[in-house]
Structure formats: C-alpha cells, structure tokens
Design an enzyme around this catalytic site. Structure first.
Site, PDB file in Angstrom:
ATOM      1  N   ASP A   8      -7.655 -10.651   3.529  1.00 13.31           N
ATOM      2  CA  ASP A   8      -8.907 -10.714   4.281  1.00 13.31           C
ATOM      3  C   ASP A   8      -9.333  -9.345   4.800  1.00 13.31           C
ATOM      4  OD1 ASP A   8      -7.458 -10.063   6.567  1.00 13.31           O
ATOM      5  OD2 ASP A   8      -7.296 -12.131   7.244  1.00 13.31           O
TER       6      ASP A   8
ATOM      7  N   ASP B   5       0.855  -1.189   0.000  1.00 10.82           N
ATOM      8  CA  ASP B   5       0.000   0.000   0.000  1.00 10.82           C
ATOM      9  C   ASP B   5       0.893   1.241   0.000  1.00 10.82           C
ATOM     10  OD1 ASP B   5      -1.830   2.040   0.534  1.00 10.82           O
ATOM     11  OD2 ASP B   5      -3.072   0.768   1.800  1.00 10.82           O
TER      12      ASP B   5
ATOM     13  N   THR C  40       5.647  -0.230   5.476  1.00  9.28           N
ATOM     14  CA  THR C  40       5.860  -1.494   6.178  1.00  9.28           C
ATOM     15  C   THR C  40       6.995  -2.283   5.545  1.00  9.28           C
ATOM     16  OG1 THR C  40       3.504  -1.561   6.729  1.00  9.28           O
ATOM     17  CG2 THR C  40       4.734  -3.606   6.961  1.00  9.28           C
TER      18      THR C  40
END
Length: 208
Positions: free
Chosen positions: A194, A138, A142
């Site tokens: 998910d 994204d 991270t």
C-alpha cells in the site's frame, strides 16, 4: 533449488497501460502503469511454492509473515505449497503461521530507522524450519534485523521468500532464498503493498 533465480524487470521496462486493465477509477490519476498483472504474479508464486516444497521435503515448518504487505503473498504461497504436497503424497505436511511487523517506511521513503514489532515470544521457533514471507525487500536492512533476531532463537533453518526485490544502489546485498521478481528502483503498490493504506489492487502497479 534455483533459489536466487527470478524474473528480472529491466530498468527501461514500461509495464502495461492502465486502460488494458480494470483499475478503480479513483486510483487512475495516481498510477503510472500496471507493472505485473495478477495472473503472472499467481503463476510465479506457484513456481516458488514448488521450490519451497522441494527444499523442505516432508519436514514441518513455521511460516513467519511480515506484515502488513506480506499477508496476501503468504496466503497464496501457503495454499500453493499445500497443493504441491497433495499432488506428491497422500500425507500433508504440518506447518504453523505467525506474524511480525517491521517498520522502516514513511510515505514512500525508507527512513533507515527500523522498528521491530511483535517479536516477543518467538522462542517457539527453536529447532524449527522457519520460512520468512515478505512482500518486498528494498535495501534489505530491515530483513537483516529480523534475521539477527531469529538467529537468537536457534531455529533449525531459516529461509526467506520475498515476492519482490528492488534493484537499488543502497542495497545491503541481502538476497532472499526465494524471489518472485526483481524490479527497478520504483515505488510500487497493489497486491497488498500500500501507500498509506491505499491501492488494495490484485496486480502490481507503479505509483507515480
């Protein structure tokens, strides 16, 4: 190696209507469309596997999977990499698999506070070719944290494969070495991505 080349979905891309696919009925009210059908995902992974195999040649490598969403991409990618080696040579290429978990999401929003789990004991990556396998990038913040951690282990090389890269104004500018699809800034589920443990579907779906 074409590396950063990928299939780009435009901002006005509408995907496919749910009625054309077998989507579990209890998910239908929560979904907008099928963004990428399962067959297209598999074909794209096959090409990524060919690119990875071509770059690594006959050298062993360590696959480092980012959990939770990366496990399915890892399994499919490694199986197709093994097929590439079988077709090109009688000898297989040894590789190891390990797992790491990075946490930056709460519900459908990135918190910006990156938590890295399972990083102890990565010294075995020293002098090895490392293939980091991620489901989606994204902002890239991270992944940058992970790459900084890996750099301290003094690997021989580090490559990143991400099935999806989200096109967002908050991107850090990080670009994986292997990208399956570049997608608009929309929240997606399916193919092991998910939403609070829901939507274990084979296709990539757009969550409302």
């Amino acid at each position: 190696m074409t590396g950063n080349s990928c299939i780009v979905l435009s901002d006005d891309y509408k995907g496919y209507e749910l009625e054309y696919f077998c989507v579990p009925r209890h998910y239908e009210d929560s979904l907008e469309c099928v963004l990428i059908p399962s067959g297209l995902i598999q074909d794209r992974i096959e090409r990524l596997a060919r690119d990875v195999a071509a770059d690594l040649g006959r050298e062993p490598f360590a696959a480092l999977c980012v959990l939770k969403g990366g496990y399915k991409f890892l399994a499919d990618l490694l199986e197709k990499i093994k097929q590439c080696y079988r077709f090109s040579s009688e000898n297989s290429v040894p590789f190891s698999v390990d797992f790491i978990r990075l946490q930056s999401y709460k519900d459908d929003h990135s918190t910006g506070d990156v938590k890295v789990l399972g990083v102890d004991g990565l010294s075995f990556l020293q002098n090895k070719n490392v293939l980091v396998v991620e489901d989606i990038i994204d902002t890239g913040k991270t992944m940058k944290v992970l790459l900084e951690i890996l750099e301290k282990q003094k690997p021989k090389s580090v490559k990143v494969a991400s099935l999806f890269v989200k096109r967002t104004s908050s991107s850090s500018g990080l670009r994986p070495d292997y990208v399956g699809f570049e997608i608009p800034d929309r929240f997606i589920v399916g193919y092991a991505l998910d939403y609070n443990e829901y939507f274990p579907c084979e296709s990539c779906l757009c969550h409302q």
